[in-house]
Design an enzyme around this catalytic site. Structure first.
Site: not given
Ligand code: 9D3
Length: 251
Positions: A93, A120, A158, A173
């Site tokens: 995070p 944590e 991708r 695109d």
């Protein structure tokens, strides 16, 4: 592209390797995934991969030794397959937010090792000693780094040559022009009181193109004005957007 994931829950990654566009990429050997479980690199009989936080407080922290042994295993295995210095990424995070330009950069690496934390997080010394790049997938809390790592790998896969077919590439695109997508419709032409916009049934491809661009601009203006400040509009685009801005002020 060779991915390594260091995770105490390696089974989670099956949904990436077994389904859809990403599943096809793994089947076709365009990418490979190596899974490394830190629990296999513990030396005590309890196989402990976590411990209490120094300084006190709630929550457990992942221990450094099983992580470094796991990382070393990942590096050795990548090197055996020809990747000299795979990129070492920690999902957390506290990381830099991932966007499409980060994904495109990552797609240029031959090997990436993802370290997925639980609890944590990991001992800070592991990050300082071993990690090249710390990444976050957005300002919301999930239970560990596995889903963020899969999100990032999906987005990278991708972008790899040979993964998307021509139609998928064209669609992909057009999504990357920095605007939100226009609305899509299919059969039936009328569903109860909801009709498909006339212009899409007109057969006038110039008009359809114009309408779709205008809808993209309008939605971006309403929902994601931050994207419009990042991207300079062409004369045509600002004209199309102004047309609707003015119309909607009059009402
Ligand atoms: C109370 C402090 N929390 C940090 C914001 C504790 C905490 C929550 C969630 C610690 C670790 C986690 C697990 N999350 C990830 O490992 C994670 C994550 C995320 O939760 N959100 C966005 N991106 C990422 S990347 C890894």
């Amino acid at each position: 592209m060779i991915f390594s994931c260091i995770s105490i829950f390696p089974e989670i990654f099956a949904s990436l390797t077994n389904f859809g566009v990403t599943g096809r990429a793994f089947d076709n050997n365009i990418c490979q995934l190596q899974l490394i479980n830190p629990r296999d690199f513990t030396s005590d009989s309890y196989k402990r991969i976590d411990d209490k936080s120094f300084g006190g407080g709630p929550g457990m922290v992942m221990k450094i030794e099983p992580l470094e042994l796991s990382l070393n295993d990942a590096i050795v295995r990548q090197e055996k397959l020809g990747n000299n210095a795979p990129l070492r990424v920690y999902l957390s995070p506290q990381g830099q937010p991932v966007d499409q330009s980060m994904i495109n950069q990552l797609a240029g690496h031959a090997g990436i090792i993802f370290v997925c934390g639980r609890y944590e997080g990991v001992d800070e010394r592991f990050i300082n000693r071993n990690i090249d790049l710390e990444l976050s997938t957005g300002d919301f809390v999930v239970s560990g780094g596995e889903l963020p790592a899969m999100l990032v790998m999906d987005a990278i896969i991708r972008q790899l040559p040979g993964v998307l077919n021509d139609e998928e590439s064209a669609i992909s695109d057009s999504f990357m022009n920095g605007l939100l997508d226009y609305p899509h419709y299919t059969q039936p032409r009328e569903y109860e009181d909801a009709a498909v916009p006339d212009v899409l049934l007109s057969g006038n491809h110039e008009q359809i193109k114009r309408w779709r661009l205008q809808m993209s601009l309008w939605r971006t203006y309403l929902r994601r004005p931050d994207l419009l400040t990042k991207r300079n509009l062409t004369k045509l685009e600002s004209g199309l957007l102004d047309e609707l801005v003015v119309k909607n002020k009059q009402k």
